[in-house]
Design a protein around this motif. Structure first.
Motif, short mmCIF file in Angstrom:
data_model
loop_
_atom_site.label_atom_id
_atom_site.label_comp_id
_atom_site.label_asym_id
_atom_site.label_seq_id
_atom_site.Cartn_x
_atom_site.Cartn_y
_atom_site.Cartn_z
N GLN A 294 0.83 -1.21 0.00
CA GLN A 294 0.00 0.00 0.00
C GLN A 294 0.86 1.26 0.00
N ALA A 297 2.28 1.74 -3.42
CA ALA A 297 1.27 2.13 -4.41
C ALA A 297 0.76 3.55 -4.21
N PRO A 299 0.19 7.15 -4.75
CA PRO A 299 0.55 7.92 -5.94
C PRO A 299 1.55 9.03 -5.69
N LYS A 369 1.12 0.68 -13.32
CA LYS A 369 0.95 1.24 -11.98
C LYS A 369 -0.53 1.41 -11.66
N GLU A 370 -1.27 1.98 -12.63
CA GLU A 370 -2.69 2.21 -12.41
C GLU A 370 -3.44 0.88 -12.24
N ARG A 373 -2.70 -0.58 -8.79
CA ARG A 373 -3.45 0.11 -7.73
C ARG A 373 -4.91 -0.34 -7.71
N ARG A 374 -5.49 -0.56 -8.88
CA ARG A 374 -6.88 -1.03 -8.94
C ARG A 374 -7.02 -2.42 -8.34
N GLU A 377 -6.47 -2.20 -4.48
CA GLU A 377 -7.58 -1.57 -3.75
C GLU A 377 -8.80 -2.49 -3.73
#
Length: 416
Positions: A294, A297, A299, A369-370, A373-374, A377
């Motif tokens: 976390q 990740a 941003p 990266k995006e 993160r998805r 989460e």
């Protein structure tokens, strides 16, 4: 805080570890459990101070006292200093004849001439590498060859593998009772997998666990128990998990190994050390790793590398295993959007490939990266992991909780 003990210095922490191995426990602990250990397994992040802890443990065994008036050592150890006992002679003049020089002053090489290690080293080495070696005992050097090439310089990773195989061979002789290693009462092994990929890490963990089980069940010439006590520490979650599984499970025909597992931490960076027993929460270190992900990740302050997909997949596999399922498809099926499940599955299969080594980090591209993160989460939100209090102040970058809630599904924050 119940279940977590704090130590203000390495010396007091070493006293605790030696007490565990010497089967002494405090009165308060006797009220809870009285379980002697022959092996201690420590999980800790990098920069916690594991190497310094191993040296303090070794130094404690050499201090003069009533039981040891001459200050004789009692610990055979493997750590970053062990690798420094081997230095390269690169033949800068001829640029052809290269060899690895041994530091003959080290007690590590006691009776090297008499141990006949070549065959044992070669047996281990053949499992992990495809080069060969010759030890020139009179000159305290080792030369390497591969196919038709002689006197080659091997890579740093190959060198680390060779040094590890040499250490394992010495341990075998020590367990056989060789007279040159009668002084050894303890083994301390810290992070033996530098520069190794996951496949070699698993193989080495299995071989090491077998050796440590042998040390724990060792008997003297009269058949009486004479175990070599062991401390093992690592920052590598996969390696640590394999070690826990191999040490913890019963082996047919072998006695159970009495061991303890700890999470070693420094919440304030340079402050006190904390030690938490994790026997009853076997996935505790994976929850800690999830908290690290976390942070990576985040941003604004984090930094994501390709190997983080390996770590996330590993945690998802352990979560599925905790609920009695075979693979991460269980975790993916729990997500609400079917399209995302297919995308996440492809990403985790492709991007958690072994080539993304933690020792050769490559930063992710923005799209990955995006996506990472998805997945993270959605996973943490669905399974509601509970971040133990021991990690909150150290792993939460701001007073505001990180995106996604870490809850208790895969690793209940119970007190051992």
């Amino acid at each position: 805080m119940s279940g977590i003990r704090k130590y203000q210095s390495l010396r007091t922490l070493v006293t605790r570890l030696r007490d565990d191995l010497n089967q002494r426990e405090t009165e308060s602990e006797k009220k809870v459990v009285n379980k002697p250990a022959t092996i201690l397994l420590l999980y800790a992040y990098n920069r916690t101070g594991k190497t310094r802890l191993s040296m303090e443990f070794k130094d404690a065994g050499k201090r003069r006292n009533k039981k040891n008036p001459n200050g004789n050592p009692d610990t055979l150890y493997f750590n970053a200093f062990t690798e420094d006992l081997f230095t390269w002679e690169n033949d800068l003049d001829g640029d052809r004849v290269r060899h690895l020089q041994l530091n003959k002053k080290s007690k590590f090489f006691d009776a090297l001439h008499d141990l006949a290690l070549d065959e044992t080293i070669a047996n281990y080495l053949s499992r992990y590498a495809d080069f060969e070696f010759d030890i020139e005992y009179e000159e305290w050097k080792i030369v390497f060859r591969k196919d038709d090439a002689e006197n080659i310089k091997i890579s740093r990773g190959e060198q680390n593998i060779f040094v590890w195989c040499l250490f394992m061979a010495i341990c075998e002789r020590m367990l056989d009772g060789h007279e040159s290693y009668q002084w050894v009462r303890f083994l301390y092994i810290d992070d033996p997998i530098s520069s190794l990929d996951d496949n070699n890490a698993i193989s080495i963990a299995c071989d090491l666990a077998q050796l440590l089980r042998r040390a724990a069940s060792r008997k003297d010439q009269n058949g009486a128990p004479a175990p070599i006590k062991v401390v093992f520490s690592s920052h590598h979650a996969l390696f640590f998990n394999v070690m826990c599984n191999e040490i913890g499970r019963g082996k047919e025909g072998d006695p159970r190994v009495a061991h303890k597992r700890y999470f070693l931490h420094r919440p304030d960076g340079d402050g006190a050390y904390t030690l938490r027993a994790t026997e009853d929460t076997p996935f505790f270190h994976h929850v800690a790793s999830l908290a690290e992900l976390q942070l990576a990740a985040a941003p604004s302050s984090g930094k994501l590398y390709t190997f983080h997909f390996n770590a996330l997949r590993s945690i998802m596999e352990k979560t599925a295993s905790f609920f009695g399922h075979a693979d991460i498809s269980f975790c993916l099926k729990a997500l609400s959007i079917e399209g995302d499940r297919a995308l996440y599955n492809r990403a985790l299969n492709l991007l958690s490939h072994g080539k993304y080594a933690i020792h050769e980090p490559t930063e992710m591209g923005e799209d990955n990266k995006e996506l990472f993160r998805r997945i993270l989460e959605d996973f943490t939100t669905k399974f509601q992991f509970d971040l133990p209090d021991i990690l909150v102040t150290a792993l939460t970058p701001t007073p505001t909780p990180a995106a996604g809630t870490i809850g208790s599904a895969a690793a209940p924050a119970t007190t051992p």
